[in-house]
Design a protein around this motif. Sequence first.
Motif, PDB file in Angstrom:
ATOM      1  N   PRO A   1      -8.269 -11.479   3.253  1.00 47.92           N
ATOM      2  CA  PRO A   1      -7.875 -10.142   2.807  1.00 47.92           C
ATOM      3  C   PRO A   1      -8.346  -9.062   3.781  1.00 47.92           C
ATOM      4  CG  PRO A   1      -9.715 -10.960   1.496  1.00 47.92           C
ATOM      5  CD  PRO A   1      -9.269 -12.101   2.368  1.00 47.92           C
ATOM      6  N   VAL A   2      -7.461  -8.108   4.024  1.00 47.41           N
ATOM      7  CA  VAL A   2      -7.738  -6.994   4.937  1.00 47.41           C
ATOM      8  C   VAL A   2      -7.478  -5.684   4.195  1.00 47.41           C
ATOM      9  CG1 VAL A   2      -7.143  -5.869   7.125  1.00 47.41           C
ATOM     10  CG2 VAL A   2      -7.009  -8.373   6.917  1.00 47.41           C
ATOM     11  N   THR A   3      -8.426  -4.762   4.267  1.00 45.88           N
ATOM     12  CA  THR A   3      -8.188  -3.402   3.809  1.00 45.88           C
ATOM     13  C   THR A   3      -8.091  -2.505   5.033  1.00 45.88           C
ATOM     14  OG1 THR A   3     -10.555  -2.946   3.579  1.00 45.88           O
ATOM     15  CG2 THR A   3      -9.400  -3.747   1.630  1.00 45.88           C
ATOM     16  N   LEU A   4      -7.111  -1.609   5.011  1.00 41.56           N
ATOM     17  CA  LEU A   4      -6.832  -0.743   6.153  1.00 41.56           C
ATOM     18  C   LEU A   4      -6.657   0.682   5.650  1.00 41.56           C
ATOM     19  CD1 LEU A   4      -5.858   0.032   9.022  1.00 41.56           C
ATOM     20  CD2 LEU A   4      -3.616  -0.898   8.393  1.00 41.56           C
ATOM     21  N   THR A   5      -7.477   1.590   6.179  1.00 40.81           N
ATOM     22  CA  THR A   5      -7.353   2.996   5.824  1.00 40.81           C
ATOM     23  C   THR A   5      -7.270   3.837   7.089  1.00 40.81           C
ATOM     24  OG1 THR A   5      -9.764   3.326   5.743  1.00 40.81           O
ATOM     25  CG2 THR A   5      -8.676   2.706   3.685  1.00 40.81           C
ATOM     26  N   GLY A   6      -6.520   4.921   7.002  1.00 43.98           N
ATOM     27  CA  GLY A   6      -6.413   5.854   8.113  1.00 43.98           C
ATOM     28  C   GLY A   6      -6.235   7.262   7.601  1.00 43.98           C
TER      29      GLY A   6
ATOM     30  N   ALA B   1       6.159  -2.600   8.977  1.00 46.58           N
ATOM     31  CA  ALA B   1       6.091  -2.894   7.540  1.00 46.58           C
ATOM     32  C   ALA B   1       5.200  -1.877   6.836  1.00 46.58           C
ATOM     33  CB  ALA B   1       5.574  -4.311   7.309  1.00 46.58           C
ATOM     34  N   ILE B   2       4.110  -1.490   7.492  1.00 43.80           N
ATOM     35  CA  ILE B   2       3.219  -0.472   6.924  1.00 43.80           C
ATOM     36  C   ILE B   2       3.944   0.860   6.804  1.00 43.80           C
ATOM     37  CG2 ILE B   2       1.165   0.940   7.407  1.00 43.80           C
ATOM     38  CD1 ILE B   2      -0.042  -1.632   8.687  1.00 43.80           C
ATOM     39  N   LEU B   3       4.614   1.271   7.870  1.00 40.42           N
ATOM     40  CA  LEU B   3       5.265   2.580   7.879  1.00 40.42           C
ATOM     41  C   LEU B   3       6.476   2.650   6.959  1.00 40.42           C
ATOM     42  CD1 LEU B   3       4.941   3.420  11.668  1.00 40.42           C
ATOM     43  CD2 LEU B   3       3.607   4.347   9.768  1.00 40.42           C
ATOM     44  N   ALA B   4       6.985   1.494   6.558  1.00 42.36           N
ATOM     45  CA  ALA B   4       8.119   1.468   5.635  1.00 42.36           C
ATOM     46  C   ALA B   4       7.692   1.490   4.173  1.00 42.36           C
ATOM     47  CB  ALA B   4       8.974   0.222   5.901  1.00 42.36           C
TER      48      ALA B   4
ATOM     49  N   GLY C   1       0.791  -1.219   0.000  1.00 46.47           N
ATOM     50  CA  GLY C   1       0.000   0.000   0.000  1.00 46.47           C
ATOM     51  C   GLY C   1       0.820   1.264   0.000  1.00 46.47           C
ATOM     52  N   ARG C   2       0.243   2.315   0.610  1.00 41.63           N
ATOM     53  CA  ARG C   2       0.842   3.643   0.562  1.00 41.63           C
ATOM     54  C   ARG C   2       0.670   4.345   1.899  1.00 41.63           C
ATOM     55  NH1 ARG C   2      -0.984   8.724  -0.089  1.00 41.63           N
ATOM     56  NH2 ARG C   2      -3.142   7.969  -0.128  1.00 41.63           N
ATOM     57  N   VAL C   3       1.700   5.082   2.303  1.00 42.11           N
ATOM     58  CA  VAL C   3       1.664   5.891   3.518  1.00 42.11           C
ATOM     59  C   VAL C   3       2.069   7.309   3.141  1.00 42.11           C
ATOM     60  CG1 VAL C   3       2.540   6.176   5.866  1.00 42.11           C
ATOM     61  CG2 VAL C   3       2.284   3.884   4.909  1.00 42.11           C
ATOM     62  N   ASP C   4       1.371   8.284   3.701  1.00 44.73           N
ATOM     63  CA  ASP C   4       1.628   9.688   3.372  1.00 44.73           C
ATOM     64  C   ASP C   4       2.267  10.405   4.552  1.00 44.73           C
ATOM     65  OD1 ASP C   4       1.645  12.124   2.097  1.00 44.73           O
ATOM     66  OD2 ASP C   4      -0.478  12.547   2.445  1.00 44.73           O
TER      67      ASP C   4
ATOM     68  N   VAL D   1      -3.761   0.662   2.842  1.00 46.51           N
ATOM     69  CA  VAL D   1      -2.972  -0.560   2.938  1.00 46.51           C
ATOM     70  C   VAL D   1      -3.858  -1.778   2.725  1.00 46.51           C
ATOM     71  CG1 VAL D   1      -1.585  -1.970   4.536  1.00 46.51           C
ATOM     72  CG2 VAL D   1      -1.300   0.516   4.503  1.00 46.51           C
ATOM     73  N   THR D   2      -3.274  -2.817   2.144  1.00 49.03           N
ATOM     74  CA  THR D   2      -3.883  -4.147   2.150  1.00 49.03           C
ATOM     75  C   THR D   2      -2.899  -5.113   2.802  1.00 49.03           C
ATOM     76  OG1 THR D   2      -3.033  -4.755  -0.028  1.00 49.03           O
ATOM     77  CG2 THR D   2      -5.199  -3.690   0.054  1.00 49.03           C
ATOM     78  N   LEU D   3      -3.448  -6.145   3.427  1.00 52.12           N
ATOM     79  CA  LEU D   3      -2.648  -7.214   4.009  1.00 52.12           C
ATOM     80  C   LEU D   3      -3.553  -8.418   4.177  1.00 52.12           C
ATOM     81  CD1 LEU D   3      -2.262  -6.790   7.846  1.00 52.12           C
ATOM     82  CD2 LEU D   3      -3.405  -5.033   6.500  1.00 52.12           C
ATOM     83  N   THR D   4      -3.036  -9.460   4.797  1.00 52.59           N
ATOM     84  CA  THR D   4      -3.877 -10.605   5.109  1.00 52.59           C
ATOM     85  C   THR D   4      -3.770 -10.918   6.591  1.00 52.59           C
ATOM     86  OG1 THR D   4      -2.131 -12.219   4.602  1.00 52.59           O
ATOM     87  CG2 THR D   4      -3.626 -11.613   2.812  1.00 52.59           C
ATOM     88  N   ALA D   5      -4.836 -11.483   7.148  1.00 56.87           N
ATOM     89  CA  ALA D   5      -4.871 -11.943   8.538  1.00 56.87           C
ATOM     90  C   ALA D   5      -5.408 -13.366   8.524  1.00 56.87           C
ATOM     91  CB  ALA D   5      -5.759 -11.044   9.392  1.00 56.87           C
ATOM     92  N   GLY D   6      -4.545 -14.312   8.817  1.00 59.26           N
ATOM     93  CA  GLY D   6      -4.954 -15.701   8.713  1.00 59.26           C
ATOM     94  C   GLY D   6      -5.383 -16.078   7.311  1.00 59.26           C
ATOM     95  N   GLY D   7      -4.809 -15.424   6.317  1.00 66.16           N
ATOM     96  CA  GLY D   7      -5.135 -15.683   4.924  1.00 66.16           C
ATOM     97  C   GLY D   7      -6.291 -14.878   4.379  1.00 66.16           C
TER      98      GLY D   7
END
Length: 325
Positions: A227-232, A321-324, A203-206, A219-225
């Motif tokens: 799909p997870v979408t994460l926005t802030g 990992a997100i912040l990087a 994903g992307r961090v600003d 951001v996207t990731l997985t939790a236990g396989g």
Amino acid sequence: MPTTDAPLALGIIGAGIMGERLLNAIHGAPDSPVRVSAIWDPAPDALDRIAAAFPAVPRVADAAAVVATSGCVYVASPPASHLGYARAALTAGRSVFCEKPLAIDLSEARAFVAEAGTAGGVNFPFASSPGVAAIARWIEAGAIGTPRRLAIAVAFARWPRPWQQDAARWLDARDEGGFTREVVSHFLFLARRLLGPLQDVRGRVDFPEAGRSERAIDVTLTAGGLPVTLTGRVGATAADDHNTWTLEGDTGAVRLRDWAIAERRGPDGRFEPEPDAIPNERLRPITLRRQIEGVVRMARGEPHHLATFAEALAVQEAVEAILAL
């Protein structure tokens, strides 16, 4: 440590927001299983505030004095200092209850977890939240069918939040602060505990302002396989703090809203709260008292529900990992 009915001697390092919240939870209970043996903070004004609110709590000269008087040490200082205090307590044979993250350097956090053993826990209050317990019951009862996807969304009018301004120096610093570390980590902990390992972060961090923390994540990731979408977002709401954790399945959906409110999606598509749901301001002391009960079990070497050091490290790995990105 042998089982005993005597209150656990709990020392507190850090007299900021979290230290004071724990004190309120302890002193708000008629029969607390802990007694506060000592508190210390390097800021005299912070200790003065504690003295005014809790005059019976012993204030000591330094962190070593807290460790010396305690069976368990609660580390509630800024993140950069967590490991030093936690190591000192463990070396002295004390158990540790620590704020997250474990450290601001992942390699140091990994080394600490490898050496620390099981005499500790980390303060992710969702481990004790009645709202989370309701969500877990619904999932286990089949309310959503087979889980399909998770969406996490957090938003703030500004960062840090108004009640955090005294800690803005580190809470808005790129190397130690930001809402992903401070807030999103809780929802990632919940995803990991209920669904499984966190992986495949993209994903992307600003970071629009040099030296300051992030203002947006997608951001996207997985939790236990799954799909997870994460926005802030900072500046995308009039609320100081608004968040949702929404798990959808093939036959329904559940969500946790604004830290505390467990909701199920009805046939009309609207989310309805659990009948006993209460807002976070009222739920927080209940949750913290349950955390304290877990601290006592942990300090006695008994099974407990607190986040372990290993779980906290796994969450920190995902956050960094997100912040990087």
